[in-house]
Design a protein around this motif. Sequence first.
Motif, PDB file in Angstrom:
ATOM      1  N   TYR A 137       0.858  -1.189   0.000  1.00 13.28           N
ATOM      2  CA  TYR A 137       0.000   0.000   0.000  1.00 13.28           C
ATOM      3  C   TYR A 137       0.893   1.237   0.000  1.00 13.28           C
ATOM      4  CZ  TYR A 137      -4.176  -2.748   1.041  1.00 13.28           C
ATOM      5  OH  TYR A 137      -5.211  -3.640   0.975  1.00 13.28           O
ATOM      6  N   LEU A 138       0.547   2.218  -0.789  1.00  7.38           N
ATOM      7  CA  LEU A 138       1.317   3.458  -0.820  1.00  7.38           C
ATOM      8  C   LEU A 138       0.978   4.317   0.394  1.00  7.38           C
ATOM      9  CD1 LEU A 138       1.261   4.575  -4.567  1.00  7.38           C
ATOM     10  CD2 LEU A 138       3.259   4.019  -3.192  1.00  7.38           C
ATOM     11  N   SER A 139       2.008   4.988   0.893  1.00  8.69           N
ATOM     12  CA  SER A 139       1.844   5.959   1.970  1.00  8.69           C
ATOM     13  C   SER A 139       2.609   7.217   1.578  1.00  8.69           C
ATOM     14  CB  SER A 139       2.374   5.387   3.285  1.00  8.69           C
ATOM     15  OG  SER A 139       3.778   5.170   3.206  1.00  8.69           O
ATOM     16  N   ALA A 140       2.575   8.220   2.442  1.00  7.89           N
ATOM     17  CA  ALA A 140       3.247   9.482   2.128  1.00  7.89           C
ATOM     18  C   ALA A 140       4.761   9.312   2.072  1.00  7.89           C
ATOM     19  CB  ALA A 140       2.862  10.541   3.153  1.00  7.89           C
ATOM     20  N   GLY A 141       5.332   8.392   2.874  1.00  9.99           N
ATOM     21  CA  GLY A 141       6.772   8.162   2.873  1.00  9.99           C
ATOM     22  C   GLY A 141       7.193   7.312   1.693  1.00  9.99           C
ATOM     23  N   MET A 142       8.432   7.469   1.259  1.00  9.65           N
ATOM     24  CA  MET A 142       8.926   6.745   0.082  1.00  9.65           C
ATOM     25  C   MET A 142       9.042   5.257   0.362  1.00  9.65           C
ATOM     26  SD  MET A 142      12.455   7.303  -2.092  1.00  9.65           S
ATOM     27  CE  MET A 142      13.475   6.734  -0.736  1.00  9.65           C
ATOM     28  N   ASP A 143       8.181   4.460  -0.282  1.00  9.38           N
ATOM     29  CA  ASP A 143       8.209   2.995  -0.190  1.00  9.38           C
ATOM     30  C   ASP A 143       8.112   2.514   1.252  1.00  9.38           C
ATOM     31  OD1 ASP A 143       8.536   2.878  -2.998  1.00  9.38           O
ATOM     32  OD2 ASP A 143      10.700   3.074  -2.793  1.00  9.38           O
ATOM     33  N   GLU A 144       7.354   3.234   2.062  1.00 13.39           N
ATOM     34  CA  GLU A 144       7.236   2.902   3.480  1.00 13.39           C
ATOM     35  C   GLU A 144       5.922   2.222   3.834  1.00 13.39           C
ATOM     36  OE1 GLU A 144       7.858   6.450   5.713  1.00 13.39           O
ATOM     37  OE2 GLU A 144       9.926   6.741   5.021  1.00 13.39           O
ATOM     38  N   GLY A 145       5.031   2.022   2.859  1.00 15.70           N
ATOM     39  CA  GLY A 145       3.700   1.510   3.153  1.00 15.70           C
ATOM     40  C   GLY A 145       3.665   0.059   3.579  1.00 15.70           C
ATOM     41  N   ASP A 146       2.509  -0.353   4.078  1.00 19.08           N
ATOM     42  CA  ASP A 146       2.336  -1.726   4.544  1.00 19.08           C
ATOM     43  C   ASP A 146       2.468  -2.717   3.389  1.00 19.08           C
ATOM     44  OD1 ASP A 146       1.855  -0.695   7.027  1.00 19.08           O
ATOM     45  OD2 ASP A 146      -0.324  -0.963   6.961  1.00 19.08           O
ATOM     46  N   ILE A 147       3.091  -3.850   3.683  1.00 16.60           N
ATOM     47  CA  ILE A 147       3.338  -4.885   2.676  1.00 16.60           C
ATOM     48  C   ILE A 147       2.122  -5.797   2.560  1.00 16.60           C
ATOM     49  CG2 ILE A 147       4.730  -6.942   2.185  1.00 16.60           C
ATOM     50  CD1 ILE A 147       7.087  -5.450   3.531  1.00 16.60           C
ATOM     51  N   ILE A 148       1.761  -6.104   1.314  1.00 16.63           N
ATOM     52  CA  ILE A 148       0.678  -7.056   1.041  1.00 16.63           C
ATOM     53  C   ILE A 148       1.253  -8.437   0.775  1.00 16.63           C
ATOM     54  CG2 ILE A 148      -1.308  -7.578  -0.436  1.00 16.63           C
ATOM     55  CD1 ILE A 148      -1.372  -4.529  -1.092  1.00 16.63           C
ATOM     56  N   GLU A 149       2.239  -8.519  -0.124  1.00 14.85           N
ATOM     57  CA  GLU A 149       2.862  -9.803  -0.446  1.00 14.85           C
ATOM     58  C   GLU A 149       4.237  -9.557  -1.064  1.00 14.85           C
ATOM     59  OE1 GLU A 149       2.201 -13.857  -3.177  1.00 14.85           O
ATOM     60  OE2 GLU A 149       0.581 -12.374  -3.031  1.00 14.85           O
ATOM     61  N   ILE A 150       5.153 -10.500  -0.836  1.00  9.47           N
ATOM     62  CA  ILE A 150       6.494 -10.463  -1.430  1.00  9.47           C
ATOM     63  C   ILE A 150       6.730 -11.772  -2.177  1.00  9.47           C
ATOM     64  CG2 ILE A 150       8.982 -10.394  -0.993  1.00  9.47           C
ATOM     65  CD1 ILE A 150       8.396  -8.722   1.494  1.00  9.47           C
ATOM     66  N   ARG A 151       7.237 -11.671  -3.407  1.00 11.42           N
ATOM     67  CA  ARG A 151       7.643 -12.845  -4.165  1.00 11.42           C
ATOM     68  C   ARG A 151       9.124 -12.690  -4.518  1.00 11.42           C
ATOM     69  NH1 ARG A 151       2.250 -13.781  -8.055  1.00 11.42           N
ATOM     70  NH2 ARG A 151       0.792 -13.925  -6.286  1.00 11.42           N
TER      71      ARG A 151
END
Length: 305
Positions: A137-151
């Motif tokens: 999920y995008l947030s105001a900080g650079m690449d700081e948002g909550d993770i949904i999934e990692i592959r």
Amino acid sequence: MRVVFMGTPQIAADCLSRLIADGFDLVGVYTKPDMPKNRGMKLAMSEVKEVALAASLPVYQPATFRDDAAVEELRALRPDVIAVVAYGKILPQRVLDIPTLGCINIHTSILPALRGSAPAQWAILNGLDETGVTAMYLSAGMDEGDIIEIRKTPIEPLENSTALLARLAAVGAPLLSDTLHAIEAGTATRTPQDPSKATLAPMLSKELSPIDWTKPVRHIVDQVRGLDPWPVATADLNGTHFKIYGAQPAPGHTDKAPGTPVSLTKQGLTVACGNGELVLLTQLQAPGGKRMAAPDYFRGHPIEL
């Protein structure tokens, strides 16, 4: 679910193509304004725009979202979700607040590692053996948002950033599709990032290009791999300034000074580097010339050994 897509380069175009194939309701496609390219400096559309127009999707190219009209134009599309892949623009909070189900992003690293604009390249430059793609999920900080999934995926020993990005696109496109399906079904998870594990992947620059021959062979090979296709590793050999596109470790050791050409074989030019190691240069480009195999170049331009 009404989806707005935002992206610019080839990896984003691959993701958009997947969403089109999977039948998502794409109500708008945002990409950076057409830019002058090549020697003729003619305006050229982005790879994302080409895909969108071929699918008869509406395309929007605002210069900035600081413009109220651009924000209202986006709001009028009534997106449930905004999907972002290498768009190249920072989205202000008032844009992030528009979609009812949030803004999501596909990022080519295993977050929180390598936050920033060039994660695939820095994965190679940093000598990593593994990287991946994160849906977040995008947030105001650079690449700081909550993770949904990692592959995750391994990095091949001689794989350059062009090849790695193509493979990451093949991972990221289905990940984006699956993530949107999960959001629509209400099953998408959220895992906060651990900021203590964050590292950065800043913009690339030509200051990274010159090869330091005193470095170990692994460092030099990773530099060549990570900087292809831009800004490209460079080196001066016997007074000629080359762009270096291919390099690999060579067997043996030498007592010659780092940066000294040692031998020319059918495979390429070996050069002394740090710790007495040897690096084999396989592809290069001389000023005003074209990219070519090193043995072919030096066959017509003998080098002093």
